[in-house]
Design a protein around this motif. Structure first.
Motif, PDB file in Angstrom:
ATOM      1  N   ASP A  26     -24.630  60.355  27.884  1.00 13.74           N
ATOM      2  CA  ASP A  26     -23.650  59.789  28.818  1.00 13.74           C
ATOM      3  C   ASP A  26     -24.363  58.849  29.792  1.00 13.74           C
ATOM      4  OD1 ASP A  26     -20.781  60.264  30.177  1.00 13.74           O
ATOM      5  OD2 ASP A  26     -22.299  60.175  31.745  1.00 13.74           O
ATOM      6  N   PRO A  27     -23.883  57.600  29.945  1.00 17.17           N
ATOM      7  CA  PRO A  27     -24.562  56.639  30.833  1.00 17.17           C
ATOM      8  C   PRO A  27     -24.707  57.138  32.272  1.00 17.17           C
ATOM      9  CG  PRO A  27     -22.968  55.511  29.439  1.00 17.17           C
ATOM     10  CD  PRO A  27     -22.754  56.976  29.233  1.00 17.17           C
ATOM     11  N   LEU A  28     -23.706  57.859  32.767  1.00 15.41           N
ATOM     12  CA  LEU A  28     -23.779  58.365  34.128  1.00 15.41           C
ATOM     13  C   LEU A  28     -24.897  59.393  34.257  1.00 15.41           C
ATOM     14  CD1 LEU A  28     -22.699  58.668  37.005  1.00 15.41           C
ATOM     15  CD2 LEU A  28     -20.975  60.256  36.121  1.00 15.41           C
ATOM     16  N   ALA A  29     -24.973  60.330  33.308  1.00 15.11           N
ATOM     17  CA  ALA A  29     -26.028  61.334  33.346  1.00 15.11           C
ATOM     18  C   ALA A  29     -27.407  60.688  33.201  1.00 15.11           C
ATOM     19  CB  ALA A  29     -25.800  62.374  32.246  1.00 15.11           C
ATOM     20  N   LEU A  30     -27.516  59.741  32.281  1.00  7.77           N
ATOM     21  CA  LEU A  30     -28.802  59.071  32.076  1.00  7.77           C
ATOM     22  C   LEU A  30     -29.253  58.343  33.336  1.00  7.77           C
ATOM     23  CD1 LEU A  30     -28.352  57.605  28.480  1.00  7.77           C
ATOM     24  CD2 LEU A  30     -29.823  59.514  29.164  1.00  7.77           C
ATOM     25  N   ARG A  35     -29.352  65.708  32.148  1.00  4.71           N
ATOM     26  CA  ARG A  35     -28.863  65.723  30.769  1.00  4.71           C
ATOM     27  C   ARG A  35     -27.353  65.827  30.690  1.00  4.71           C
ATOM     28  NH1 ARG A  35     -30.868  69.858  25.946  1.00  4.71           N
ATOM     29  NH2 ARG A  35     -29.565  68.958  24.299  1.00  4.71           N
ATOM     30  N   TYR A  36     -26.738  66.451  31.704  1.00  5.15           N
ATOM     31  CA  TYR A  36     -25.307  66.729  31.633  1.00  5.15           C
ATOM     32  C   TYR A  36     -24.572  66.081  32.800  1.00  5.15           C
ATOM     33  CZ  TYR A  36     -26.907  70.130  28.243  1.00  5.15           C
ATOM     34  OH  TYR A  36     -27.495  70.717  27.154  1.00  5.15           O
ATOM     35  N   LYS A  37     -23.423  65.511  32.502  1.00  7.09           N
ATOM     36  CA  LYS A  37     -22.649  64.788  33.505  1.00  7.09           C
ATOM     37  C   LYS A  37     -22.313  65.662  34.710  1.00  7.09           C
ATOM     38  CE  LYS A  37     -18.081  62.731  34.137  1.00  7.09           C
ATOM     39  NZ  LYS A  37     -16.796  62.429  33.495  1.00  7.09           N
ATOM     40  N   SER A  38     -21.909  66.906  34.472  1.00 13.12           N
ATOM     41  CA  SER A  38     -21.486  67.765  35.578  1.00 13.12           C
ATOM     42  C   SER A  38     -22.613  68.076  36.547  1.00 13.12           C
ATOM     43  CB  SER A  38     -20.902  69.069  35.037  1.00 13.12           C
ATOM     44  OG  SER A  38     -21.851  69.751  34.238  1.00 13.12           O
ATOM     45  N   LEU A  39     -23.874  67.861  36.124  1.00  8.79           N
ATOM     46  CA  LEU A  39     -25.017  68.121  36.992  1.00  8.79           C
ATOM     47  C   LEU A  39     -25.487  66.876  37.737  1.00  8.79           C
ATOM     48  CD1 LEU A  39     -27.160  70.494  34.728  1.00  8.79           C
ATOM     49  CD2 LEU A  39     -25.344  71.058  36.359  1.00  8.79           C
ATOM     50  N   VAL A  40     -24.788  65.751  37.560  1.00  6.18           N
ATOM     51  CA  VAL A  40     -25.142  64.532  38.287  1.00  6.18           C
ATOM     52  C   VAL A  40     -25.000  64.785  39.788  1.00  6.18           C
ATOM     53  CG1 VAL A  40     -24.420  62.162  38.792  1.00  6.18           C
ATOM     54  CG2 VAL A  40     -24.542  62.963  36.413  1.00  6.18           C
ATOM     55  N   GLY A 120     -14.685  68.963  36.715  1.00  4.59           N
ATOM     56  CA  GLY A 120     -16.003  69.065  37.326  1.00  4.59           C
ATOM     57  C   GLY A 120     -16.525  67.775  37.914  1.00  4.59           C
ATOM     58  N   ASP A 121     -15.837  66.650  37.668  1.00  7.10           N
ATOM     59  CA  ASP A 121     -16.280  65.374  38.248  1.00  7.10           C
ATOM     60  C   ASP A 121     -15.470  64.982  39.480  1.00  7.10           C
ATOM     61  OD1 ASP A 121     -13.880  64.691  37.066  1.00  7.10           O
ATOM     62  OD2 ASP A 121     -14.705  63.166  35.732  1.00  7.10           O
ATOM     63  N   HIS A 122     -14.753  65.960  40.052  1.00  8.96           N
ATOM     64  CA  HIS A 122     -13.941  65.713  41.245  1.00  8.96           C
ATOM     65  C   HIS A 122     -14.827  65.869  42.484  1.00  8.96           C
ATOM     66  CE1 HIS A 122     -10.358  65.116  43.432  1.00  8.96           C
ATOM     67  NE2 HIS A 122      -9.525  65.801  42.677  1.00  8.96           N
ATOM     68  N   ALA A 123     -15.821  64.998  42.591  1.00  7.81           N
ATOM     69  CA  ALA A 123     -16.919  65.193  43.527  1.00  7.81           C
ATOM     70  C   ALA A 123     -16.519  65.105  44.996  1.00  7.81           C
ATOM     71  CB  ALA A 123     -18.035  64.186  43.241  1.00  7.81           C
ATOM     72  N   ASP A 255     -16.756  59.178  37.076  1.00  6.00           N
ATOM     73  CA  ASP A 255     -16.813  59.099  35.621  1.00  6.00           C
ATOM     74  C   ASP A 255     -17.800  58.049  35.137  1.00  6.00           C
ATOM     75  OD1 ASP A 255     -15.724  60.137  33.159  1.00  6.00           O
ATOM     76  OD2 ASP A 255     -14.725  58.217  32.886  1.00  6.00           O
ATOM     77  N   LYS A 256     -18.135  57.119  36.026  1.00  2.00           N
ATOM     78  CA  LYS A 256     -19.014  56.011  35.665  1.00  2.00           C
ATOM     79  C   LYS A 256     -20.086  55.841  36.738  1.00  2.00           C
ATOM     80  CE  LYS A 256     -15.755  52.894  35.686  1.00  2.00           C
ATOM     81  NZ  LYS A 256     -14.614  53.715  36.112  1.00  2.00           N
ATOM     82  N   VAL A 257     -21.115  55.056  36.414  1.00  3.84           N
ATOM     83  CA  VAL A 257     -22.183  54.794  37.377  1.00  3.84           C
ATOM     84  C   VAL A 257     -21.617  54.155  38.639  1.00  3.84           C
ATOM     85  CG1 VAL A 257     -24.298  53.477  37.784  1.00  3.84           C
ATOM     86  CG2 VAL A 257     -23.927  54.599  35.565  1.00  3.84           C
TER      87      VAL A 257
END
Length: 274
Positions: A26-30, A35-40, A120-123, A255-257
């Motif tokens: 996932d570009p956001l995670a990278l 490794r995982y989006k939810s841990l961004v 989980g991306d409702h930061a 959801d995105k960078v």
């Protein structure tokens, strides 16, 4: 009856948080080096933990069920791992899509429990947003309640941010990734979601399930939100309502960078955007 008095008499919500990763690399995670989006991290804290903080801060919410991230993601975050190990949160493996994850989570819960579903991306979720939505959902007279914000209020608070607008005759709305399931029948709507979830950026395609007459009314600007909800309620056999949230940040997911960068800016100058 006020939302507060209903809350005092009613069982607390079980919160379900959809936190499955759908895309490898996932570009956001990278971009965040995880490794995982939810841990961004957003504002120095993994965005999934931000969601859990908001849910824990609301008296409306009792227990919390994580649907994802994958088990190996839990092993990479000490706080998530400890929370699951101690029973602070329950955990279910994520399904292949958000709708299948939601359906599995809903089926695992007793039918008597009201359920709050979020992501989980409702930061930028805050306890007061959870409290407002849940309290008003209980008094909406519906079985399934969807959280919305007025699009113009979101754009006024956060100019330059890209959000999808749901354009009806009476107003334009933004989704807020907050759903209240208040009856056993409402849980079956997750199957309808499975059929249309790939079209969330194209509302007219979602409305095809209600007939081409409804699509035409939408495309020509003659369909109101109330009419759409009435048709959907009749089709699915469930009373569907909405809560309009006076919190523009409720419509912001990461959801995105570019979303993360925007959310970071909001948090650095944390003032109520209303």
């Amino acid at each position: 009856m006020s939302p507060a008095s209903v809350r005092d008499e009613a069982p607390r919500f079980t919160a379900v948080v959809l936190a499955g990763d759908r895309t490898p690399d996932d570009p956001l995670a990278l971009s965040a080096g995880v490794r995982y989006k939810s841990l961004v991290p957003v504002g120095g804290r993994a965005m999934l933990l931000r969601v859990l903080d908001a849910l824990a801060g609301s008296p409306q919410v009792g227990r919390c069920v994580l649907c994802g991230p994958p088990r190996e993601a839990l092993e990479q975050d000490a706080e998530l791992r400890a929370g699951v190990a101690t029973g602070a949160w329950d955990w279910l493996p994520p399904g292949p899509t958000p709708s299948t994850s939601a359906l599995a989570a809903l089926r695992s819960l007793p039918e008597s429990e009201p359920v709050l579903l979020t992501t989980g991306d409702h930061a930028l979720l805050r306890p007061e947003v959870v409290e407002y939505f849940c309290g008003h959902a209980r008094t909406a007279g519906s079985e399934l309640v969807v959280g919305l914000a007025r699009y113009d209020e979101v754009m006024a608070a956060f100019p330059g941010m890209h959000r999808t607008g749901l354009r009806f005759r009476d107003d334009v709305y933004s989704g807020c990734n907050l759903y209240a399931f208040l009856s056993p029948a409402a849980r079956g709507v997750a199957d309808f979601w499975r059929r249309v979830e790939g079209e969330r950026k194209r509302p007219w395609r979602m409305l095809r399930a209600l007939g081409w007459g409804t699509v035409l009314r939408y495309l020509t600007g003659r369909l109101t939100l109330g009419q759409a909800l009435e048709r959907l309620s009749l089709q699915l056999g469930v009373r569907i309502g909405t809560v309009l949230l006076p919190y523009p940040e409720a419509a912001v997911d990461v959801d995105k960078v570019s979303d993360r960068e925007y959310a970071e800016r909001i948090l650095r100058g944390r003032v109520d955007p209303r």
